[in-house]
Scaffold this motif. Structure first.
Motif, PDB file in Angstrom:
ATOM      1  N   GLU A 114       0.843  -1.194   0.000  1.00  0.00           N
ATOM      2  CA  GLU A 114       0.000   0.000   0.000  1.00  0.00           C
ATOM      3  C   GLU A 114       0.877   1.242   0.000  1.00  0.00           C
ATOM      4  O   GLU A 114       1.850   1.331   0.745  1.00  0.00           O
ATOM      5  N   GLY A 115       0.547   2.181  -0.841  1.00  0.00           N
ATOM      6  CA  GLY A 115       1.329   3.406  -0.927  1.00  0.00           C
ATOM      7  C   GLY A 115       0.454   4.611  -0.651  1.00  0.00           C
ATOM      8  O   GLY A 115      -0.739   4.602  -0.901  1.00  0.00           O
ATOM      9  N   ASN A 116       1.082   5.647  -0.134  1.00  0.00           N
ATOM     10  CA  ASN A 116       0.307   6.834   0.187  1.00  0.00           C
ATOM     11  C   ASN A 116       0.995   8.130  -0.244  1.00  0.00           C
ATOM     12  O   ASN A 116       0.525   9.204   0.074  1.00  0.00           O
ATOM     13  N   LYS A 117       2.089   8.031  -0.958  1.00  0.00           N
ATOM     14  CA  LYS A 117       2.796   9.240  -1.387  1.00  0.00           C
ATOM     15  C   LYS A 117       2.228   9.746  -2.706  1.00  0.00           C
ATOM     16  O   LYS A 117       1.815   8.968  -3.553  1.00  0.00           O
ATOM     17  N   TYR A 128       7.413   5.548  -8.247  1.00  0.00           N
ATOM     18  CA  TYR A 128       6.977   5.195  -6.895  1.00  0.00           C
ATOM     19  C   TYR A 128       5.990   4.023  -6.954  1.00  0.00           C
ATOM     20  O   TYR A 128       6.111   3.059  -6.181  1.00  0.00           O
ATOM     21  N   ALA A 129       5.042   4.089  -7.887  1.00  0.00           N
ATOM     22  CA  ALA A 129       4.049   3.023  -8.001  1.00  0.00           C
ATOM     23  C   ALA A 129       4.723   1.691  -8.324  1.00  0.00           C
ATOM     24  O   ALA A 129       4.388   0.658  -7.740  1.00  0.00           O
ATOM     25  N   SER A 131       7.737   0.860  -7.594  1.00  0.00           N
ATOM     26  CA  SER A 131       8.551   0.441  -6.450  1.00  0.00           C
ATOM     27  C   SER A 131       7.719  -0.296  -5.408  1.00  0.00           C
ATOM     28  O   SER A 131       8.264  -1.008  -4.568  1.00  0.00           O
ATOM     29  N   LEU A 132       6.419  -0.163  -5.464  1.00  0.00           N
ATOM     30  CA  LEU A 132       5.534  -0.826  -4.506  1.00  0.00           C
ATOM     31  C   LEU A 132       5.270  -2.290  -4.852  1.00  0.00           C
ATOM     32  O   LEU A 132       4.740  -3.034  -4.034  1.00  0.00           O
TER      33      LEU A 132
END
Length: 142
Positions: A114-117, A128-129, A131-132
């Motif tokens: 889960e990412g939130n940045k 970033y996506a 990297s998750l």
């Protein structure tokens, strides 16, 4: 009706053979069947056209005759030319057939943290996506 093929002309709404050009077409077929290249056969026949144009003349089924166009070339000569053209293409490796796809399919399932940045730059957001992604799961195993 569209373009009138080389070797014909329209008179009173009917296609008639242009004898001068018909002789050139016959010479083109004969030269090609004797082993000449498209360019050499066209030169011998006295036809000035690009490579693709000469190829289109050789492929045109109207020269055998139909309901509108009278025959210029015998059907046997036309069929022999088609066979020769295909043989040459095969020898030169120009026959493309679809190949069956072997191997595993592309993974279609992912395990993602889960990412939130949030980033203003779309490229950084994409990095970033990606990297998750924690692991890929083969679609056949899922």
């Amino acid at each position: 009706m569209g373009h009138t093929p080389y070797g014909y002309r329209i008179e009173k709404g009917k296609a008639v053979v242009d004898e001068t050009k018909a002789k050139q077409i016959k010479l083109l077929f004969e030269a090609y069947l004797s082993g000449d290249s498209l360019a050499t056969a066209a030169k011998k026949a006295g036809i000035k056209a690009f490579h693709a144009g000469i190829g289109n003349i050789l492929k045109n089924k109207r020269y055998v005759g139909d309901n509108f166009y009278p025959a210029i070339i015998a059907k046997a000569n036309f069929e022999a030319e088609e066979l020769e053209r295909m043989n040459r293409a095969e020898k030169l490796g120009r026959i493309w057939e679809k190949k069956e796809v072997n191997g595993s399919p592309t993974p279609t399932f992912f395990s993602i943290a889960e990412g939130n940045k949030q980033f203003d730059d779309p490229f950084r957001q994409a990095e970033y996506a990606y990297s998750l992604i924690e692991m890929e799961v083969d679609a056949n195993e899922a």
